[in-house]
Every structure is written in C-alpha cells, then in structure tokens.
Design an enzyme around this catalytic site. Structure first.
Site, PDB file in Angstrom:
ATOM      1  N   TYR A   1       0.714  -0.961   0.059  1.00  0.00           N
ATOM      2  CA  TYR A   1      -0.475   0.351   0.108  1.00  0.00           C
ATOM      3  C   TYR A   1       0.934   0.794  -0.180  1.00  0.00           C
ATOM      4  O   TYR A   1       1.726   1.781   0.938  1.00  0.00           O
ATOM      5  CB  TYR A   1      -1.157  -0.381   0.921  1.00  0.00           C
ATOM      6  CG  TYR A   1      -1.999   1.694   1.340  1.00  0.00           C
ATOM      7  CD1 TYR A   1      -2.779   1.619   0.451  1.00  0.00           C
ATOM      8  CD2 TYR A   1      -1.152   2.282   1.921  1.00  0.00           C
ATOM      9  CE1 TYR A   1      -3.568   2.662   0.654  1.00  0.00           C
ATOM     10  CE2 TYR A   1      -1.951   3.525   1.823  1.00  0.00           C
ATOM     11  CZ  TYR A   1      -2.959   3.729   1.269  1.00  0.00           C
ATOM     12  OH  TYR A   1      -3.813   4.772   1.037  1.00  0.00           O
TER      13      TYR A   1
ATOM     14  N   ASP B   1       9.316   2.985   0.261  1.00  0.00           N
ATOM     15  CA  ASP B   1       8.252   3.798   1.444  1.00  0.00           C
ATOM     16  C   ASP B   1       8.573   3.285   3.257  1.00  0.00           C
ATOM     17  O   ASP B   1       7.494   2.607   3.619  1.00  0.00           O
ATOM     18  CB  ASP B   1       7.344   3.997   0.431  1.00  0.00           C
ATOM     19  CG  ASP B   1       5.888   3.987   1.136  1.00  0.00           C
ATOM     20  OD1 ASP B   1       5.809   5.201   2.342  1.00  0.00           O
ATOM     21  OD2 ASP B   1       5.023   4.213   0.826  1.00  0.00           O
TER      22      ASP B   1
HETATM   23  C1  LIG Z   1      -0.737   5.963   4.842  1.00  0.00           C
HETATM   24  C2  LIG Z   1       0.405   5.748   3.860  1.00  0.00           C
HETATM   25  C3  LIG Z   1       0.518   6.271   3.095  1.00  0.00           C
HETATM   26  C4  LIG Z   1       0.209   7.213   2.225  1.00  0.00           C
HETATM   27  O1  LIG Z   1      -0.309   8.921   2.506  1.00  0.00           O
HETATM   28  P1  LIG Z   1      -1.205   9.546   2.937  1.00  0.00           P
HETATM   29  O2  LIG Z   1      -1.315  10.838   3.970  1.00  0.00           O
HETATM   30  O3  LIG Z   1      -2.381   9.077   3.973  1.00  0.00           O
HETATM   31  O4  LIG Z   1      -0.921  10.385   1.525  1.00  0.00           O
HETATM   32  C5  LIG Z   1       1.530   6.189   1.762  1.00  0.00           C
HETATM   33  N1  LIG Z   1       2.863   4.890   2.080  1.00  0.00           N
HETATM   34  C6  LIG Z   1       2.396   3.987   3.828  1.00  0.00           C
HETATM   35  C7  LIG Z   1       3.594   2.942   3.787  1.00  0.00           C
HETATM   36  C8  LIG Z   1       1.227   4.722   3.898  1.00  0.00           C
HETATM   37  O5  LIG Z   1       1.273   3.961   4.761  1.00  0.00           O
END
Ligand SMILES: *Cc1c(COP(=O)(O)O)cnc(C)c1O
Length: 476
Positions: A194, A296
């Site tokens: 995600y 990420d």
């Molecule tokens: C929550 C999340 C996102 C997105 O972040 P937002 O601030 O909701 O746009 C991206 N990558 C990961 C791993 C996340 O947990």
C-alpha cells in the site's frame, strides 16, 4: 499605522466570519458544543463524504467530543438510536500518527508559537528557519547518503514525487550515457503493498486491494513481485524468493527503473512483517541492475517497527525514502522525500529542475510540529517506549492465537494485528471494541493496533482484551 491596519483586519475578520466573530469566540464555541450528537451526526451524514465510504449506505461515524493523551472522548448512536458517550483508548493512534498522544504540550506549544509568528508562506523562492532546521534534522536521522529533502504535504504526494524522481533519474542516466536507449518508465512493487490513494501511488499498491479494476485505463500498469517470505522465514525460502525476483527483474531490466517497498512491514495492505534478508537481497539486485530502491517508510518510519527506519533491520540504504504519517506527531499533515545526493545531483545535472511544488510545501506550522515531534522522540527514549509496547502486546496478547476464527496474532515493534479467517465487519468490530473501551478501525480480515508510543501497559492490556472480545463474538 499599525493600529489602523489592526482595525481593518478586525473589521475584515468580522465580515468574513459573520455572527460567530461578532459575538466573540467563546460564544461561537458554546453554540457549537450545544448541538446534540444526534443533530451533528445527521448533518455529517447529509453533507460529508468519509474516507473509504459510500454516501448511500454509510458506515456509522462517531463524534469526537474531546481528546487527551491516548484517549478519545466519543459520542455515538447505536443501531437502536440510543446515544452513548465514553472515553476510549485510541488503538489506532489516529491512523498511526499520534505518537506522543493528543494535546501533547510540547507540540501544542510549538504550534502556538509558530502560528503567532508565521503560520504559512510559499516555498517557491522563499525559505524559513523551521524548514531549514527540519532539513538538517531529517538529513541527520535518515540513513547515510540520504540527505536531500523534498518536503511534501501528504504521504501519497511524497510517493508521487518519489516515482517522478525515479523516472527522471533514468532519463538523466540515458542522457549521461549518450547511448540513445529509451528511458525506463516502470516501477516494480510488491503484492500486498500500500503506497497511497493517488493514481500513481495506487499503481504500485496491490492490484486487488488497491482496486485497480475500478480505474482500469487510468492507472499505469506496473510489474508486481511475489510477496517476500515472512519475517522469520528460513534462508532456503528467502533465497528462493531472491532468485525468483532476480530473474523477474533481469527480464524486465529494459523497462523497470526502480523498485518500491514498505521495508519490513507492509501496513495498510495487510500488516505483514517480512524478511530483512529478503530486503537485503532486493537491495543487491537493484544495485546490480542499476535500478533505484525506493523505501516507503511512511508507516514504518520514526521507530514504529523497533528500529528508527524499517530499512535499519536489514542495514539497507535505499536511494530514495518517503516519510510521513507520524512525522508531525499526528498534529498536522506533512511528508518528505529524502534522496541521495547522487540521485538529486544526477537528475539536476542532466535533466534540470524537478517539476513538483505543492502549494503548502514546507508549511512552517507543519515544520514546527515535525521538529517538536522529532525532539520528543529523541529525548523521550522512543526505543524503550516501542520495546515496552512490544513486550506488553506479546504478554497481554497471549492466547489470542488460539481464539475461534483467528488465523494469527502478530506483533511487530509497536504494532499488533489479529487476523481472522474471514473479513471482519467494521461496524460489529468497532462497537464491540467500544464496549470494551477501545477505538479500532479494522480492515479486511484484520483487527489491528498501532497505538501511541505513550500507551501504558494497562491500556495495551485493554486493547488485547477488546481484541479477544471481538474474536469471542465473531469467530466460529
Ligand atoms: C498511509 C500511507 C501512505 C499514504 O499517505 P497519506 O498521507 O495517507 O497520503 C503511503 N504509504 C504508506 C506505506 C502508508 O502507510
């Protein structure tokens, strides 16, 4: 002169806010808090569109009346229309952000000061101390070599920026080499990932849970790699995965310019902790194939998994890293992309500018909050806090594995997830949680918790007891 301006500002303010300003702040607050939960929730349902929700068959929402430390004061209507009001433990830390608790005095004070000085100013052509200091601190905290910070206003935006950087870097490589090869445009990702809800971020999120079919044609097609083996998988299994990924990426080496992963713990794709050795293997493969590795760390960063960064478990240094969620300690939205000087320099030298610039980039209020939150982490002993939450989940979660309908209870750093053999009903699980004094937001087959780091042992015990009650009531 300044009196004249103040006067004009007052008049303008009154004109804009009407009766509320004219009757004074206190009066308007009283008017608001005088409205019943029934009335407010009906109005909410009439006008607002909640996340991941339908407007015609909405899942019930709960009204936050107050919040303090790890607790939320909630008011809600049950299915019979009776109102309830209760302080509950926030097992979600407001979608994994609220590390130091609600109304943390250090963060509140930083916000108050910054709001009085300079709440916002554009970042194009201008700069300011909170952003400069944040750049210093992030470059210092990030793994070695990652020291070029691009501030963004949300996690999804930071992922978009990282994807653009990766593509632009490959264009830079083709120009530098002068071979005339076409730039590689694909970003490989993991099944179960995600990375956010914007179209580019969705393209690298799991195709099924990311609902790619719904937006077919609008989402770029990306190659997906099999989900890596679990956290404690044996070396045979890990080696087999590494060989498979090596083959897949070798075959796609003319198309793929980068691989993006959530290091060690896949979050919203299913709370799945995976093998550090697999991550180290992926780092070797991407390096050999001249592909970038994007980590990420939006969910895993700032200590959640027990190390400051998920990558630290594998002693891996990515080329680009995204951070967000807990960055401001949950008080405001802010994220960052941190790249190596090599990536930033190559992009700049061979392709010129990076064409991205959110309106609220580098927002001083958010920077001040991030600095306060990071100072709290550093001086508050985050490692001990996370270890304590981890031990409490293991201790109080004993027995959850054996509950009816449960396939697994997993603990990773300051997170715990209870996986069922069937999808969990959000309204049923939330209401059982609330009866036991805990706020959950389940998804798929999971009831999970990433609580504030300041949760006490008793509060973790309460979260585990509420998980058990959900299993008791719903499992078969
Ligand atoms: C929550 C999340 C996102 C997105 O972040 P937002 O601030 O909701 O746009 C991206 N990558 C990961 C791993 C996340 O947990």
């Amino acid at each position: 002169m300044s009196t004249q301006l103040d006067h004009e500002a007052n008049v303008a303010g009154r004109g804009l806010t009407g009766d509320a300003a004219a009757s004074g702040g206190a009066a308007s607050a009283r008017v608001l808090s005088g409205r019943s939960a029934r009335e407010l929730l009906a109005s909410d349902q009439a006008h607002l569109w909640h996340p991941y929700a339908s407007t015609t068959t909405p899942t019930p929402v709960h009204l936050v009346r107050d919040a303090n430390r790890t607790l939320l004061d909630l008011e809600w209507l049950d299915s019979e229309g009776t109102t309830h009001r209760q302080w509950v433990v926030d097992a979600m830390a407001s979608w994994w952000c609220m590390l130091h608790g609600y109304r943390n005095p250090v963060i509140v004070e930083a916000l108050r000061r910054q709001a009085a000085e300079l709440p916002h100013v554009m970042f194009g052509g201008l700069t300011h101390e909170p952003a400069i200091e944040l750049g210093e601190v992030l470059a210092e905290l990030a793994p070695a070599d990652l020291n070029r910070v691009f501030l963004a206003d949300s996690g999804s935006v930071s992922v978009e920026v990282a994807l653009k950087m990766a593509r632009q870097y490959d264009i830079a490589l083709t120009r530098r080499s002068g071979t005339g090869r076409s730039p590689r445009t694909k970003i490989a990702a993991l099944f179960g990932a995600y990375h956010g809800d914007t179209l580019g971020a969705m393209s690298v999120s799991d195709p099924v849970t990311g609902m790619h079919a719904m937006y077919a044609g609008a989402i770029p097609q990306q190659p997906f790699l099999r989900r890596p083996p679990v956290w404690d998988a044996g070396s045979d299994e890990v080696d087999a995965w590494i060989d498979e990924v090596d083959d897949q990426l070798c075959a796609a080496r003319d198309e793929v310019c980068a691989v993006i992963v959530e290091p060690i713990l896949q979050g919203a794709g299913g709370m799945y902790a995976w093998s550090p050795a697999a991550l180290a293997g992926l780092r070797r493969i991407t390096r050999n194939l001249d592909m970038l590795l994007i980590a990420d760390e939006i969910a895993t960063g700032f200590g959640r998994t027990g190390q400051l960064w998920g990558c630290d478990h594998a002693r891996v240094v990515p080329d680009i890293m995204t951070v967000g969620k807990a960055m401001t300690g949950g008080s405001l939205t802010q994220a960052a992309v941190i790249a190596t000087e090599q990536v930033a320099g190559t992009i700049s030298e061979y392709t010129g500018a990076l064409m991205h610039g959110p309106t609220f980039m580098g927002n001083p209020l958010a920077c001040a909050a991030s600095l306060a939150s990071i100072a709290l982490l550093r001086h508050g002993g985050w490692r001990e806090q996370v270890n304590r939450v981890n031990r409490a989940f293991i201790e109080h979660g004993r027995g959850l594995n054996e509950m009816p309908g449960v396939t697994q209870f997993r603990v990773c750093g300051a997170s715990a997830s209870l996986e069922f053999d069937q999808p969990v009903s959000i309204p049923v699980a939330t209401s059982i949680g609330l009866e036991h004094g805990v706020w959950f937001r389940p998804f798929g087959r999971l009831v999970y918790s990433l609580p504030p780091y300041v949760c006490t042992d008793d509060e973790i015990a309460r979260i585990c007891a509420a998980m058990a009650a959900i299993a008791e009531a719903t499992g078969q």
